[in-house]
Design a protein around this motif. Structure first.
Motif, PDB file in Angstrom:
ATOM      1  N   TRP A 366       0.839  -1.198   0.000  1.00  0.00           N
ATOM      2  CA  TRP A 366       0.000   0.000   0.000  1.00  0.00           C
ATOM      3  C   TRP A 366       0.875   1.249   0.000  1.00  0.00           C
ATOM      4  CZ3 TRP A 366       1.171   3.057   4.106  1.00  0.00           C
ATOM      5  CH2 TRP A 366       1.653   2.459   5.269  1.00  0.00           C
ATOM      6  N   SER A 367       0.279   2.339  -0.420  1.00  0.00           N
ATOM      7  CA  SER A 367       0.936   3.651  -0.321  1.00  0.00           C
ATOM      8  C   SER A 367      -0.093   4.640   0.204  1.00  0.00           C
ATOM      9  CB  SER A 367       1.476   4.114  -1.680  1.00  0.00           C
ATOM     10  OG  SER A 367       0.416   4.261  -2.615  1.00  0.00           O
ATOM     11  N   LEU A 368       0.381   5.642   0.937  1.00  0.00           N
ATOM     12  CA  LEU A 368      -0.507   6.597   1.610  1.00  0.00           C
ATOM     13  C   LEU A 368      -0.035   8.010   1.351  1.00  0.00           C
ATOM     14  CD1 LEU A 368      -2.722   7.417   3.704  1.00  0.00           C
ATOM     15  CD2 LEU A 368      -0.970   7.106   5.472  1.00  0.00           C
ATOM     16  N   ILE A 370      -0.163  11.160   3.034  1.00  0.00           N
ATOM     17  CA  ILE A 370      -0.471  11.533   4.412  1.00  0.00           C
ATOM     18  C   ILE A 370      -1.261  12.831   4.477  1.00  0.00           C
ATOM     19  CG2 ILE A 370       0.590  12.161   6.633  1.00  0.00           C
ATOM     20  CD1 ILE A 370       2.868  10.247   5.928  1.00  0.00           C
ATOM     21  N   GLY A 373      -4.772  11.786   3.210  1.00  0.00           N
ATOM     22  CA  GLY A 373      -5.289  10.578   3.852  1.00  0.00           C
ATOM     23  C   GLY A 373      -5.760   9.523   2.879  1.00  0.00           C
ATOM     24  N   THR A 374      -5.366   9.643   1.614  1.00  0.00           N
ATOM     25  CA  THR A 374      -5.808   8.694   0.591  1.00  0.00           C
ATOM     26  C   THR A 374      -4.871   7.491   0.540  1.00  0.00           C
ATOM     27  OG1 THR A 374      -6.742  10.478  -0.737  1.00  0.00           O
ATOM     28  CG2 THR A 374      -6.318   8.389  -1.846  1.00  0.00           C
ATOM     29  N   LEU A 375      -5.452   6.304   0.596  1.00  0.00           N
ATOM     30  CA  LEU A 375      -4.690   5.059   0.542  1.00  0.00           C
ATOM     31  C   LEU A 375      -4.817   4.413  -0.828  1.00  0.00           C
ATOM     32  CD1 LEU A 375      -5.437   3.291   3.958  1.00  0.00           C
ATOM     33  CD2 LEU A 375      -3.172   3.681   3.003  1.00  0.00           C
ATOM     34  N   TRP A 377      -4.235   0.691  -2.345  1.00  0.00           N
ATOM     35  CA  TRP A 377      -3.975  -0.706  -1.984  1.00  0.00           C
ATOM     36  C   TRP A 377      -3.746  -1.557  -3.224  1.00  0.00           C
ATOM     37  CZ3 TRP A 377      -8.278  -2.196   2.105  1.00  0.00           C
ATOM     38  CH2 TRP A 377      -7.956  -1.600   3.337  1.00  0.00           C
ATOM     39  N   THR A 394      -9.772   5.372   2.465  1.00  0.00           N
ATOM     40  CA  THR A 394      -9.140   6.457   3.219  1.00  0.00           C
ATOM     41  C   THR A 394      -8.591   5.886   4.514  1.00  0.00           C
ATOM     42  OG1 THR A 394     -11.189   7.036   4.351  1.00  0.00           O
ATOM     43  CG2 THR A 394     -10.756   8.131   2.241  1.00  0.00           C
ATOM     44  N   PHE A 395      -7.794   6.684   5.221  1.00  0.00           N
ATOM     45  CA  PHE A 395      -7.235   6.220   6.486  1.00  0.00           C
ATOM     46  C   PHE A 395      -8.349   5.921   7.486  1.00  0.00           C
ATOM     47  CE2 PHE A 395      -4.855   6.878  10.536  1.00  0.00           C
ATOM     48  CZ  PHE A 395      -3.891   5.894  10.336  1.00  0.00           C
ATOM     49  N   THR A 454       4.581  10.986   2.602  1.00  0.00           N
ATOM     50  CA  THR A 454       3.969   9.757   2.089  1.00  0.00           C
ATOM     51  C   THR A 454       4.478   8.561   2.876  1.00  0.00           C
ATOM     52  OG1 THR A 454       5.716   9.466   0.432  1.00  0.00           O
ATOM     53  CG2 THR A 454       3.723  10.671  -0.246  1.00  0.00           C
TER      54      THR A 454
END
Length: 572
Positions: A366-368, A370, A373-375, A377, A394-395, A454
């Motif tokens: 996964w990447s985020l 920050i 707050g969008t993830l 997957w 989202t987180f 990130t």
């Protein structure tokens, strides 16, 4: 007196009429050249050239030089004074790209890219009207003729391609011709009114016919030279340019296109597009060509070309309908994208293998972002969490999947990671009423001020491992209870490392406390009776190699106090 005035008036009127007719004829030729030039520039530069332009950094220095040199070459070969384009940005700014045959990028000349530009009336008219606009001009560069053709990019922004040709030499030639004709007629008709009146019709008409024929030949010569120039440019273009008629027959092609397909020019000209297209069926191919002519707009598509030797190559074709010598044609440019396709296929296979490997290992990534707050997957993370792939995550949505008792533990670990700590945590998630154990690890990227930007991490489904550990713990507890109940001692021999675990009860049986004896095979060799050692080792070897099914043996061990103990050993 009246006769002289009539003679003067007739001479002047005839000269003006001839001058005006020649000027109109020449302007028609100039306008045709301008239209062909604009269409050629737009095709060679690319209709999508403006799509990504937002500022001066939108075009790299290498791309900039390539575009300028291409403009310069076209301007020089066709005799254009200038070639340019204007992009109208939403904030009201006009971005201009302009050059001429006098520019020399090798000497550091620039082409005025992205300069602030005042919007002249002619350009504003072409922009607002949405139709090609011809105009004459007279400025510090001289007199000339220009054409502006508006288009729209993929973002809906209007851009204008333009070209100009100097007419200074034309004006000088036309004025010289006009004065010469006027002087000749005034002199001849002033010698004698009678002779002029009697013979006027005999002289004027032959001269007029002579001038008309001369103008016709001049126009014919200009058009022929223009055709030769355009044909030279086309044939020497570095793209796979080919021109088709309404039936898809090839009427002209660049040398590069002929070489791309492995044909000579003589073999290529006259072939139908179906002879080298290996993707579309003949009926569908002709339908596609008809659509291109009917839509009257530039299009781009991918297909397959068959070479003369039968080999196939992937190509990207740009097609634009236009008029050449008053006849509708389809101007095409084919680009070999075989390498690009192979790279794409390699990337697709790599991505498929990556997804398969994640599924086999039960490890997702996964990447985020920050800040938002969008993830993002991978498919395996969606599977682990029991969520449909592609669902926006989202987180906050992620936290809602956690076991309630693990939320605070995860947030504590995450906040520590945002401060530079290590994020490596095991926690539970709830999936359709089922509890799953997962292990997460992550790396955080920070800016120069230490602000987290990130994060990228992995998710591993360890539910099976946790269940095995739980089962081992239970079995070990049960075994411990059983051994305590039976008063037996336990030993475990690792054949690879030669380490031996002796339980506290085993040590107690031979009179030792924990820590007094080393946990290795040498301890057993020191305690076993010499007469029993060989027989005991032989029994172990028979069991390991499968010659006996059950391991059970009796031997003697020396007690710490010196006496011998009879020991019965069985495999648990």
């Amino acid at each position: 007196m009246t006769t002289c005035l009539v003679v003067t008036f007739v001479s002047a009127f005839f000269s003006y009429s001839l001058f005006d007719s020649q000027q109109r004829d020449y302007l028609e030729v100039v306008d045709a050249r301008l239209l062909t030039g604009v269409q050629m520039v737009r095709h060679l530069v690319g209709a999508d050239f403006h799509d990504q332009i937002t500022n001066a950094g939108s075009v790299s220095p290498a791309d900039y030089r390539t575009i300028v040199e291409k403009y310069n070459e076209i301007a020089g070969n066709t005799g254009f004074q200038s070639l340019w384009s204007y992009l109208f940005l939403p904030d009201g700014r006009v971005v201009v790209t302009t050059t001429s045959h006098s520019k020399n990028t090798g000497k550091g000349d620039h082409a005025g890219f992205f300069d602030s530009y005042s919007d002249p009336e002619t350009i504003r008219l072409a922009h607002q009207s949405g139709v090609p606009t011809y105009a004459s001009f007279n400025n510090k560069r001289g007199k000339g003729r220009m054409l502006l053709v508006p288009f729209q990019d993929k973002q809906g922004r209007t851009y204008v391609f333009g070209a100009s040709i100097s007419t200074d030499e034309l004006d000088r030639q036309l004025k010289s011709t006009g004065w010469t004709v006027l002087t000749l007629f005034f002199f001849v008709m002033s010698v004698t009114a009678g002779v002029a009146l009697v013979l006027g019709q005999r002289f004027v008409r032959p001269i007029q016919r002579l001038q008309d024929i001369t103008a016709f030949h001049e126009q014919e010569k200009t058009l022929r030279l223009e055709s030769e120039k355009n044909q030279t440019i086309l044939r020497n273009a570095s793209d796979g340019i080919h021109i088709l008629d309404l039936n898809g027959n090839l009427i002209e092609a660049s040398d590069f296109f002929c070489a791309m397909l492995g044909y000579s020019r003589e073999e290529m000209i006259g072939l139908n597009v179906s002879n080298w297209d290996a993707h579309f069926e003949d009926d569908k191919l002709m339908d596609l060509i008809r659509q291109k002519f009917e839509n009257q707009e530039r299009s781009q598509f991918e297909t397959l070309h068959r070479r003369k030797d039968g080999s196939i190559l992937d190509v990207e074709v740009s097609a634009v309908p236009m008029q050449i010598d008053g006849k509708p044609v389809l101007f095409n440019s084919s680009r070999d994208i075989t390498d690009r396709k192979q790279i794409q296929q390699t990337l697709l296979r790599s991505e498929a293998n990556f997804k398969r490997a994640q599924a086999v290992a039960h490890i997702g990534s996964w990447s985020l972002d920050i800040g938002s707050g969008t993830l993002d997957w991978s498919d395996e993370v969606y599977r682990i969490f029991g969520i449909e792939p592609g669902t926006i995550i989202t987180f906050e949505r992620f936290l809602a999947c956690l076991h309630p008792d693990d939320v605070n533990k995860l947030l504590t670990a995450w906040n520590a990671a945002l401060s530079g700590g290590v994020f490596d945590i095991e926690h539970r998630v709830l999936v359709a009423g089922e509890t799953r154990w997962i292990r997460e690890r992550a790396s955080i990227d920070f800016d120069a001020d230490g602000t987290p930007l990130t994060g990228i991490g992995t998710v591993q489904d360890i539910t099976g491992t946790c269940k095995l550990i739980d089962a081992l713990v239970i079995n070990q507890e049960r075994l411990s209870f059983a051994l305590k109940g039976s008063n037996d001692g336990l030993w475990d021999w690792n054949l690879e490392s030669n380490e031996v675990y002796f339980s506290p009860r085993w040590l107690e049986m031979v009179g030792y406390a924990e820590g007094e004896l080393k946990q290795n095979f040498e301890t057993w060799e020191l305690l076993v009776h010499p007469d029993d050692k060989a027989r005991s080792l032989a029994t172990v070897a028979d069991y390991i190699e499968g010659r006996i099914q059950r391991y059970e043996i009796e031997f003697r061990l020396r007690h710490k106090q010196g006496h011998w103990l009879d020991i019965l050993v069985k495999r648990v």
